[in-house]
Scaffold this active site. Sequence first.
Site, PDB file in Angstrom:
ATOM      1  N   VAL A 141      42.461  -1.526   3.325  1.00 11.64           N
ATOM      2  CA  VAL A 141      42.303  -0.161   3.833  1.00 11.64           C
ATOM      3  C   VAL A 141      42.487  -0.132   5.346  1.00 11.64           C
ATOM      4  O   VAL A 141      43.081   0.798   5.900  1.00 11.64           O
ATOM      5  CB  VAL A 141      40.936   0.404   3.409  1.00 11.64           C
ATOM      6  CG1 VAL A 141      40.636   1.712   4.113  1.00 11.64           C
ATOM      7  CG2 VAL A 141      40.905   0.608   1.901  1.00 11.64           C
ATOM      8  N   ASP A 142      41.978  -1.130   6.044  1.00  9.80           N
ATOM      9  CA  ASP A 142      42.240  -1.246   7.482  1.00  9.80           C
ATOM     10  C   ASP A 142      43.742  -1.286   7.748  1.00  9.80           C
ATOM     11  O   ASP A 142      44.260  -0.590   8.640  1.00  9.80           O
ATOM     12  CB  ASP A 142      41.614  -2.540   8.022  1.00  9.80           C
ATOM     13  CG  ASP A 142      40.234  -2.324   8.608  1.00  9.80           C
ATOM     14  OD1 ASP A 142      39.966  -1.229   9.113  1.00  9.80           O
ATOM     15  OD2 ASP A 142      39.421  -3.264   8.555  1.00  9.80           O
ATOM     16  N   LEU A 143      44.447  -2.102   6.996  1.00 15.93           N
ATOM     17  CA  LEU A 143      45.870  -2.271   7.239  1.00 15.93           C
ATOM     18  C   LEU A 143      46.679  -1.066   6.782  1.00 15.93           C
ATOM     19  O   LEU A 143      47.753  -0.780   7.309  1.00 15.93           O
ATOM     20  CB  LEU A 143      46.367  -3.563   6.592  1.00 15.93           C
ATOM     21  CG  LEU A 143      46.209  -4.808   7.489  1.00 15.93           C
ATOM     22  CD1 LEU A 143      44.788  -5.032   7.963  1.00 15.93           C
ATOM     23  CD2 LEU A 143      46.716  -6.055   6.781  1.00 15.93           C
TER      24      LEU A 143
END
Length: 801
Positions: A570-572
Amino acid sequence: MDEKALAGVRVIEYASLVAGPYCGKLLADMGAEVMKIEEPGTGDEARRIGPFLNDILNPERSILFMYLNTNKRGITLDLETLEGMNTFKRLIENADILIEDKSPRMIRKLGLSFDILAAINPKFIMTSITPFGQTGPYAEYKTHPLNTAFSGGLGYSSPIGEPVKPGGMFAEYACGLSAATGTLAALYVQRKTGMGQHIDISKQETIIDLNRLPAAQYANMPYPDYARMRIKNRETMPPIPCKDGHVVISVPEMHQWHGCVRLMGNPEWAQNKAYDDNAERLARFETEIRPRLTEWAMKHTREEIYHQGQACGCPTAPILSAEDVVKSKQLKAREFFVQAKDSDGDVMTFPGAPCKFSRTPWAIGSTAPSLGQHNELIRVKREAGAHSEKRSAQQEGAMRYPLEGIRIVDFTWAWAGAHATDLLAMLGAEVIKVESNSRIDGCRFFSITTGQFFENIELSPAFNDMNLNKLSINLNLQHPGGVELARELIRISDVAAQNMRPGVMERLGLGYEVLRKVNPEIILLSSSASGLTGPERAYTGYATNFAAIGGLSYITGHPDGPPILSMGEVDLLSATTSAWAVLAALIHRQRTGEGQHIDVSSSETVSVLIGDVLMDYLINGRVQSRKGNLDEFMAPHNCYRCKGEDKWISIAIGTEAEWRALCQITGHPEWMSDPRFIDASCRRQNQAELDKLVEGWTSERTHYEVMETLQGVGVAAVPYFTSEDLCTDPHLRHRKCFVEVEHPFIGRQTVAAPPWKLSRTPAEITRHGPLFGEHNQYVFGELLRMKAAEIERLVKEQVIY
């Protein structure tokens, strides 16, 4: 109103379902003119997939289709006919971009390969989105959306038992987003040089990029057996049940743990000094801390824990359903949901933009087209000779990389911000990471994928992976002299990027209003948990928080189990959204000379990827929940155990022909006449029994044997790829999906290659992540033309620090 970022860009979309159409939507909603081509009679597959408006089966009222095809015009063409092919080629004459998702074999059969189309229009960009790319042993393998996530290793999201894909169509949306990012990189080159090119998007490699650190574990870990297993952190960071649902409580750092202790009212058990050690606390979390934390949380609601936790400095988040997301006060304040009238005059509500642009606003000007709605327009244009502006490639100069000559000042840290500039560095931008001894990037100390802590800040593989191709300088932004040097660097740069809490850059004297006076053409990217505005603007969090607030976690997991948290992917994903946004802003600046401010809310970047789930609630009042790997239309449709430790295969049957092929190749033709499985509806009703039968066959074979056997007869079967599988897979080796970089302290490290293959201006990884302050001399001495004595003085005064 300000001009759209992609005004004047003409796109042909010959794609269906999610990935290709979402790529087209991202261009259309930013102002490109997108013409969608569908097959006569049947149209886009998404038209036949629910949910439907008022639950009435109607191909013109598929919510999935309506969400994915805003701002597009639609025509029908039969490319098997001479008339259809001639019309298609006339469209290509004047197009900037073609988005297509057909198999390489089908494209060759139709005579639509890039070389042929580029002869018609030399400036032409062709974005091909396929399951495994244009080349390699798996290039013609079939997949359905179920298989996409597992092909790149996202089965890691479930700690034990049957791997579970992220909820909804998350993986397919992510592929569309990555394709749009690569397409804008090529468009930037086209606008500068007149050069077209072919972009090869492998869905598998897109997912690997989102899963890049776990994916490379097998090659990098000193104990390879560890990398064959799923990430252990998933077991020690499950959601916490509370009075009315579940919450996320993230405490990887000591000060966050102390905030959690304050949130709980400073209980005596939490005063254990051993918990102040990050590694020790992580090791004891599941057995000692989580049970007591759960006992406390069960006495409180999600909202209480969320707001009080954030006030205490503890990154908490509620796991929100679609209803909760729609009713969010934060999203209401940010006007996230927007309205548009359809062709019948009915007002529809849509999830809004992936991020906010200060100069080139995103908007829905029209809803999705009906099948063949604009056929007459194409006929009129043809008769009027509208295709007379034959294009030629007048190149203004060769470019080695898409963003060659672009300089980015990078104030980001951790993952979401850092990987955004990492992607832009892979595209050739010169990215200068600003670091300081007073606030060292936590990613230099801790690897969330392995739970390792590093005393030497140069030893973190995670930091290296998130900062490839970058330069590093030391600059103390707590000192006025450091701020002034930052401004001077921004004066000679194109982009600045930061992911500090909202308000921090302004307090430092580096807010957008200041920077635009320093450099009127500067593009400032601001990435945060919930955006720069709204009542929750100051709240912090990690990937688990973004997925929870964005609505993804609620729909991920088994039907009878708790939500499953999404993590680094999700960060990426947020990072990819930021890179896409910067590229759109650069294209606008290329035409107008205008800079702008981009506001990225990481939780909103998740919500737009479950847009159809949110619209199902908005339109039908339905709150979708967890389905595991099951599908409302397909069966079998699941992950099945294979021979070996933790080996699985995803199998999805989308047609009766595929079902018959499965029965025949497995040696069970009797399944076809079994009343329980006579059609898709019956198979879905009896899927538990069917799954046992299918697993009885798969469990006697390796996952590679099952894939090769079933793909040989046209059945979508893809293994749940572990780190070991990804690093040793012959197809990925053929496509050079992993590359090696030599790091002065770490040594040789394997990292995932860029997620796009551009034929003329490739994205590349050219060097390791920077050492702390490694490029002070180059930046201060050469770029800012400071003399050695002046640099030495600033070092002594801890300005360069």
